[in-house]
Scaffold this active site. Sequence first.
Site, PDB file in Angstrom:
ATOM      1  N   THR A 195       0.825  -1.218   0.000  1.00  0.00           N
ATOM      2  CA  THR A 195       0.000   0.000   0.000  1.00  0.00           C
ATOM      3  C   THR A 195       0.853   1.259   0.000  1.00  0.00           C
ATOM      4  OG1 THR A 195      -0.258   0.136   2.419  1.00  0.00           O
ATOM      5  CG2 THR A 195      -1.890  -1.165   1.215  1.00  0.00           C
ATOM      6  N   TYR A 230      -0.392  13.484   4.860  1.00  0.00           N
ATOM      7  CA  TYR A 230       0.591  12.660   4.160  1.00  0.00           C
ATOM      8  C   TYR A 230       1.762  13.453   3.603  1.00  0.00           C
ATOM      9  CZ  TYR A 230      -0.851   7.914   4.736  1.00  0.00           C
ATOM     10  OH  TYR A 230      -1.084   6.687   5.297  1.00  0.00           O
ATOM     11  N   VAL A 240      -3.210   5.089  -0.763  1.00  0.00           N
ATOM     12  CA  VAL A 240      -4.605   4.616  -0.839  1.00  0.00           C
ATOM     13  C   VAL A 240      -4.693   3.185  -0.283  1.00  0.00           C
ATOM     14  CG1 VAL A 240      -5.281   6.215  -2.646  1.00  0.00           C
ATOM     15  CG2 VAL A 240      -4.347   4.018  -3.309  1.00  0.00           C
ATOM     16  N   HIS A 241      -4.403   3.076   1.028  1.00  0.00           N
ATOM     17  CA  HIS A 241      -4.326   1.748   1.665  1.00  0.00           C
ATOM     18  C   HIS A 241      -5.544   0.866   1.342  1.00  0.00           C
ATOM     19  CE1 HIS A 241      -0.978   2.980   4.243  1.00  0.00           C
ATOM     20  NE2 HIS A 241      -1.662   4.038   4.623  1.00  0.00           N
ATOM     21  N   ASP A 242      -6.729   1.347   1.728  1.00  0.00           N
ATOM     22  CA  ASP A 242      -7.904   0.462   1.696  1.00  0.00           C
ATOM     23  C   ASP A 242      -8.334   0.123   0.267  1.00  0.00           C
ATOM     24  OD1 ASP A 242      -7.763   0.599   4.401  1.00  0.00           O
ATOM     25  OD2 ASP A 242      -9.589   1.778   4.685  1.00  0.00           O
TER      26      ASP A 242
END
Length: 317
Positions: A195, A230, A240-242
């Site tokens: 991620t 960030y 955009v982890h999720d």
Amino acid sequence: MHKVIFDTDPGIDDAMALLFLHRHPDIDLIGITTVFGNASVETTTRNALFLKREWGIKAPVAKGLDKTFNPDRPHVGWPTFIHGDDGLGNIDVPETIDLPVDPRSAHRFIIDTVRANPGEVTLIAVGRMTNLALALREDPDFAPLVREVVIMGGAFDVNGNITPAAEANIHGDPEAADVVMTAPWPVTVVGLDVTTKTVMTKAMLADIAERGGAPAKLLSDISQFYITFYEQHVPDGMVVHDSCACAYVVAPDLFKVRSGVIRVVCGGIADGQTIQKPDSRLFPPSPWDNLPSQKACIDIDAAKALKLIGDTLALHD
Ligand SMILES: [Ca+2]
């Protein structure tokens, strides 16, 4: 088609992932379950209802509990410096949303929905693993009925983001995560190894907002607070982890995975660390023995993943 229950703590990157699931043509979003993490479960549930209303999402919302799997764990404060006081970037989300919540608790909703669709449901969990672990405890036989579990969390060959050892979703409820990783269902873990390579620039987000109509504009508004946070980690934009976990479901070929049993450290200085024993390695007897082999993502084609995410977010209803 992928029938998906989205277990989430919205949360700014959660909001992006939710719009991705809503707009991707191969996803049938059949439930949203909420968990605490980025904010209290009251707030994350209110936010899920808000996004459901704003984006015209049909799926029901079921609220989770507000305690870690091990109730003796001390409460850790909410990361308001990342997601805002309201969990959605301080955009003035209304105090209450006039939409019904499913009468069942999140873990009960998960069990019932999986049992009604055996072998068909993918669980995408992008918050703490509390709801999934509670479901396994309440109905130990339901795990093999789940098609796939995809998790955003953990860090394998890289540092964590809340301690040098641990990623925040796992660190927030390590006992729950260990239950989920070691259960007899197929798990893929989409963690910081991939991620943090997936950074959406401000220009990409602005382009999505322009092409994607009012829902994408709202997403862009929500994301500005997160982009400011960030700035200390990436030169331009947001991780955009999720959404990476959602991209894995529709495009697993963009990811490189490693198979092996995954355990979660519970307690001590490495609390919440995820450790995989690769299937290719031999060790003397250890707590990794005789458990199901799961997949850890260790690399990603970030450019293609970002294009997939951007193009999906920009699709019109
Ligand atoms: Ca999340």
